[in-house]
Design an enzyme around this catalytic site. Structure first.
Site, short mmCIF file in Angstrom:
data_model
loop_
_atom_site.label_atom_id
_atom_site.label_comp_id
_atom_site.label_asym_id
_atom_site.label_seq_id
_atom_site.Cartn_x
_atom_site.Cartn_y
_atom_site.Cartn_z
N GLU A 39 -0.34 -5.75 5.72
CA GLU A 39 0.98 -5.79 5.08
C GLU A 39 1.86 -6.83 5.77
OE1 GLU A 39 1.21 -1.17 3.50
OE2 GLU A 39 2.07 -1.64 5.43
N THR A 43 0.85 -1.20 0.00
CA THR A 43 0.00 0.00 0.00
C THR A 43 0.88 1.25 0.00
OG1 THR A 43 -1.71 -1.16 1.22
CG2 THR A 43 -1.78 1.24 1.34
N GLY A 97 3.54 1.49 7.88
CA GLY A 97 2.25 1.82 8.50
C GLY A 97 1.88 3.28 8.39
N THR A 132 4.25 4.68 -3.50
CA THR A 132 5.23 3.93 -4.29
C THR A 132 4.58 2.70 -4.90
OG1 THR A 132 6.82 4.66 -2.61
CG2 THR A 132 7.62 3.12 -4.25
C1 5RP Z 1 1.46 1.86 4.25
C2 5RP Z 1 2.93 1.73 4.23
C3 5RP Z 1 3.66 2.35 3.08
O1 5RP Z 1 4.42 1.38 2.46
C4 5RP Z 1 4.55 3.46 3.59
O2 5RP Z 1 3.77 4.40 4.31
C5 5RP Z 1 5.29 4.17 2.45
O3 5RP Z 1 4.39 4.91 1.69
P1 5RP Z 1 4.82 5.71 0.40
O4 5RP Z 1 5.17 4.72 -0.65
O5 5RP Z 1 3.57 6.50 0.06
O6 5RP Z 1 5.97 6.63 0.75
O7 5RP Z 1 3.55 1.16 5.08
O8 5RP Z 1 0.93 1.37 5.45
#
Ligand code: 5RP
Length: 217
Positions: free
Chosen positions: A103, A28, A95, A31
Site C-alpha cells: 500500500e 486493501t 495495515g 472499504t
Molecule cells: C489494510 C489497510 C486497510 O485499509 C485498513 O485496515 C482499513 O480496512 P477496512 O476498510 O476493512 O476498515 O490498511 O492493510
C-alpha cells in the site's frame, strides 16, 4: 447508518475521481472491497489497475478487471485505499489488513491518494488503533525490544499472520502519535523493519468520509 453502509458510500464517492483511460491503484480491506465492486461497473472506462494485495487482486480479477505490475505502470494518476485511523492533517494509520508495504509503495507511486473511510476512523491524534509494523521474521524480537525502548508502546506479534511478502507484523499498542512524520522516520531506521503503517511523510491528498452525503476533506 451502519459502518458498512458508510464504507460503501465513501467507496462509491471515490468513483467520481476516475478519469477515462486511467491506471488506478487499488488498496486493501473491506472499504476497498466496496470500491472494487463499484469500479467493476465502469471497468470499460479504465485501462487497468495496480493492486496492493493478493486479496484485492483476486476480487479485481473476479470482476474481469485487469491487474498490472507496478513496474510496467509507471507513475499512477490515482490511488484509492482505506485506513484504520485518519488525523486532521490526513496522516493515516494503515495495515490492519497486513497489506501496508505494498500500500505504501503504491501511495508513493501515485500523484493523488484518495482515502475512503467510515466516520469511526477519524481521530484527533493517531495511536488508539495499534500501529502495524511489517518486520523480517528473524528480526521480530530485536525489533520489538527496540520499539519498546524507542516509543514506550507495547509491540504485540500478530501471531499466525504472514504478509504477502513473507514477513510478520508487530502491532504497537498504547501510542499517542503527536508527531507522525518523526515517528515514521525513526521506526523506519530500525534494522529488520520493512514498513511502518504510518502514512505521514506521504499522507492522503483527499479523505472521503462515508455518509449521506459523503464528506470530502
Ligand atoms: C489494510 C489497510 C486497510 O485499509 C485498513 O485496515 C482499513 O480496512 P477496512 O476498510 O476493512 O476498515 O490498511 O492493510
Amino acid at each position: 447508518m451502519s459502518q458498512n453502509e458508510a464504507k460503501r458510500l465513501a467507496a462509491e464517492k471515490a468513483i467520481d475521481y476516475i478519469e477515462d483511460g486511467m491506471i488506478v491503484g487499488v488498496g486493501t480491506g473491506s472499504t476497498v472491497a466496496y470500491f472494487i465492486d463499484a469500479l467493476a461497473t465502469i471497468r470499460h472506462r479504465i485501462k487497468a489497475t495496480v493492486s496492493s494485495s493478493d486479496q484485492s487482486t483476486a476480487r479485481l480479477k473476479q470482476h474481469g478487471i485487469e491487474v498490472m505490475d507496478l513496474n510496467h505502470a509507471g507513475t499512477l494518476s490515482l490511488y484509492v485505499d482505506g485506513a484504520d485511523e485518519c488525523d486532521p492533517r490526513k496522516c493515516l494509520i494503515k495495515g490492519g489488513g497486513a497489506a501496508l508495504t505494498r500500500e505504501k509503495i503504491i501511495a508513493e507511486a501515485s500523484r493523488q491518494f484518495i482515502c475512503i473511510v467510515d466516520p469511526a476512523k477519524q481521530v484527533p491524534v493517531l495511536g488508539r488503533f495499534p500501529l502495524p509494523v511489517e518486520v523480517i521474521p528473524m528480526a521480530r524480537s530485536l525489533v520489538a525490544r527496540e520499539i519498546l525502548a524507542m516509543t514506550g508502546g507495547q509491540p504485540v506479534w500478530r501471531d499466525g499472520v504472514t504478509t504477502d511478502n513473507g514477513n510478520v507484523i508487530l502491532d504497537i499498542h498504547n501510542l499517542s502519535i503527536t508527531d507522525p512524520v518523526a515517528m515514521e522516520r525513526e521506526l523506519n531506521q530500525i534494522s529488520g523493519v520493512v514498513c511502518v503503517g504510518l502514512f505521514a511523510r506521504r499522507p492522503a491528498d483527499v479523505v472521503i468520509i462515508g455518509g449521506d452525503p459523503p464528506t470530502v476533506l
